[in-house]
Design an enzyme around this catalytic site. Structure first.
Site, mmCIF file in Angstrom:
data_model
loop_
_atom_site.group_PDB
_atom_site.id
_atom_site.type_symbol
_atom_site.label_atom_id
_atom_site.label_comp_id
_atom_site.label_asym_id
_atom_site.label_seq_id
_atom_site.Cartn_x
_atom_site.Cartn_y
_atom_site.Cartn_z
ATOM 1 C CG HIS A 102 -1.721 -1.052 1.579
ATOM 2 N ND1 HIS A 102 -1.280 -2.193 2.176
ATOM 3 C CD2 HIS A 102 -3.057 -1.207 1.402
ATOM 4 C CE1 HIS A 102 -2.305 -3.027 2.344
ATOM 5 N NE2 HIS A 102 -3.387 -2.453 1.879
ATOM 6 C CG ASP A 105 1.813 -1.068 3.356
ATOM 7 O OD1 ASP A 105 1.116 -0.723 4.318
ATOM 8 O OD2 ASP A 105 1.438 -1.888 2.482
HETATM 9 C C1 XLS Z 1 -7.507 -6.681 4.119
HETATM 10 C C2 XLS Z 1 -7.012 -6.879 2.786
HETATM 11 C C3 XLS Z 1 -5.862 -5.974 2.383
HETATM 12 C C4 XLS Z 1 -5.704 -5.983 0.895
HETATM 13 C C5 XLS Z 1 -4.938 -4.838 0.361
HETATM 14 O O1 XLS Z 1 -8.274 -7.456 4.654
HETATM 15 O O2 XLS Z 1 -6.693 -8.204 2.608
HETATM 16 O O3 XLS Z 1 -4.701 -6.335 3.037
HETATM 17 O O4 XLS Z 1 -5.142 -7.159 0.446
HETATM 18 O O5 XLS Z 1 -5.487 -3.628 0.691
#
Ligand code: XLS
Ligand code: NI
Ligand code: NI
Length: 441
Positions: A102, A105
């Site tokens: 993200h 991140d």
């Molecule tokens: C959350 C999601 C997230 C997505 C990306 O539950 O899995 O991590 O994969 O935003």
């Protein structure tokens, strides 16, 4: 740059007889299974958020793991750079070729989005430099449009047009960064795209806005030459009580309704499928049947807990059935297996990070081997074919299939058949026995 994971080796394949906890028992990257090297079937990716950012914080207490990777403090650009170094060393030691992240991140988010974007550029530059020497690839990136308080009511679905603009800004930047790093994808996981109560919510309005944001993303992406796939990652709930991209079937219907299916596919997460009351295999099959199978977030939930526990995959029945679906769908093209999985809170050491990936990669390697064996065995396919055979062996069956039968004609046939024959045993127990035989020899 100094080594970060000191004392932890490059993980090698040592075979199923090995007792070395830091070796693969089943994942043998170059071994050809079902026509391709394992690594090309599995296309493993590391998720920046769980692996490099999450320290084990939960609602009841702070983190247990230290993930400074040599930096002095969290929330600094020094730490952001240290994570890049850690990422590439980790991927190199585990033999992982892809990563996902993200926007936030990568960097600490600033109060002003222009400053956040500057920070993202600085880290993207660092990643691009590392890619030149290490050759790792971006499977997909995404924008975190759920943590910042402005997204309390969603991003594309927000009641505030101002918030929608911020969502647009983050999506635009995410696509720019994916393009810049040669990314193969861009994901929309609908973090808070849902609702808590219908007393204050206009569902139709919100869904149109989400679709509008996605449409703009496609138009912008293609205009700058972004050739990757766009994905929706379905999830039924959490954080919202009810999320719009409930499951694969719902998301596929949404894409078709709004004319987005040409550019969008689905990123199916195991734990999200089970939260929706399905199996992982079910959502993979639906995605394939709908022609929108794209990528996978590999993890597993705990059926005794009702939330997204994001555990590393351990259950080999599940990985086998998942790989069975993936092989049947023709395998990955731009997608891959992203470990959207985190080590358990008491597994807080660097060594645990390695062992977590070894577990997950071996579980999927075994799944691949067993899924290929199930297909090569042929008994399941043969039975499924036989089960529907009356649509080939009878004229009326063929007419139903090719759309030329009429209700009157079929009614006449039924009348002529007398007492109906039972449709044949489903033989579920026999098929399950075959699966066990193939799995355990
Ligand atoms: C959350 C999601 C997230 C997505 C990306 O539950 O899995 O991590 O994969 O935003
Ligand atoms: Ni996910
Ligand atoms: Ni999840």
């Amino acid at each position: 740059m100094a080594e970060i994971f000191t004392g932890l080796p490059k993980v090698e394949y040592k075979g199923s007889g090995s007792k070395d906890p830091l070796a693969f028992k089943y994942y043998d990257a170059g071994k050809v299974v079902f026509g391709k090297p394992m690594k090309d079937h599995l296309k493993f990716a590391m998720a920046w958020w769980h692996n490099l950012c999450a320290t084990g914080t939960d609602m009841f207490g702070p983190g247990t793991a230290t993930k400074l990777f040599g930096a002095e403090a969290y929330g600094t650009m020094e730490h952001a750079h240290a994570k890049v170094e850690a990422a590439f060393e980790f991927m190199d030691k585990l033999g992982i070729e892809y990563f996902c992240f993200h926007d936030v991140d990568l960097v600490p988010e600033a109060a002003d989005i222009k400053e956040t974007n500057k920070r993202i550029d600085e880290i993207a530059e660092h990643i691009a430099e590392k890619q030149k020497t290490d050759g790792k690839k971006l499977l997909w990136d995404t924008a975190n449009m759920f943590s910042n308080p402005r997204y309390m009511n969603g991003a594309g679905s927000s009641n505030s047009a101002e918030v929608f603009c911020f969502a647009a800004a983050q999506v635009k930047k995410g696509i720019d960064v994916s393009k810049r790093l040669g990314g193969d994808g861009y994901v929309f996981w609908g973090g808070r795209e849902g609702y808590e109560t219908l007393l204050n919510t206009d569902i139709g309005f919100e869904q149109e806005n989400i679709a509008a944001l996605m449409k703009m993303a496609v138009e912008y992406g293609r205009s700058i030459g972004f050739a990757g796939d766009f994905y929706i990652e379905p999830k039924p709930k959490e954080p919202m009580k009810h999320q719009y991209d409930f499951d694969a079937a719902t998301a596929a219907g949404f894409l078709k309704k709004f004319g987005l299916a040409k550019d969008f596919k689905l990123n199916i997460e195991a734990n999200h499928a089970t939260l929706a009351g399905h199996t992982f295999q079910h959502d993979l099959r639906i995605a394939a049947v709908e022609g929108v199978f794209g990528s996978v977030d590999a993890n597993q939930g705990d059926l005794l807990l009702g939330w997204d526990t994001d555990e590393f995959p351990f259950n080999v029945y599940d990985t086998t059935f998942a790989m069975y679906e993936i092989l049947k769908a023709g395998g990955f093209t731009k997608g891959g297996l992203n470990f959207d999985s985190k080590s358990r809170r008491p597994s807080y050491t660097y060594e645990d990070m390695f062992k977590s990936f070894i577990l997950g990669m071996d579980a999927f390697a075994l799944g691949l081997i067993k899924a290929a064996a199930l297909i090569e065995d042929g008994r399941i396919d043969a039975f499924v074919k036989e089960r529907y055979a009356s649509y080939e062996t009878t004229e009326y069956g063929r007419k139903i299939r090719n759309g030329t039968a009429t209700l009157e004609e079929l009614a006449g046939i039924a009348e002529g058949l007398g007492a109906p024959a039972l449709p044949g045993s489903g033989r579920q127990e026999e098929l399950e026995s075959i699966v066990n035989q193939v799995l355990f020899g």
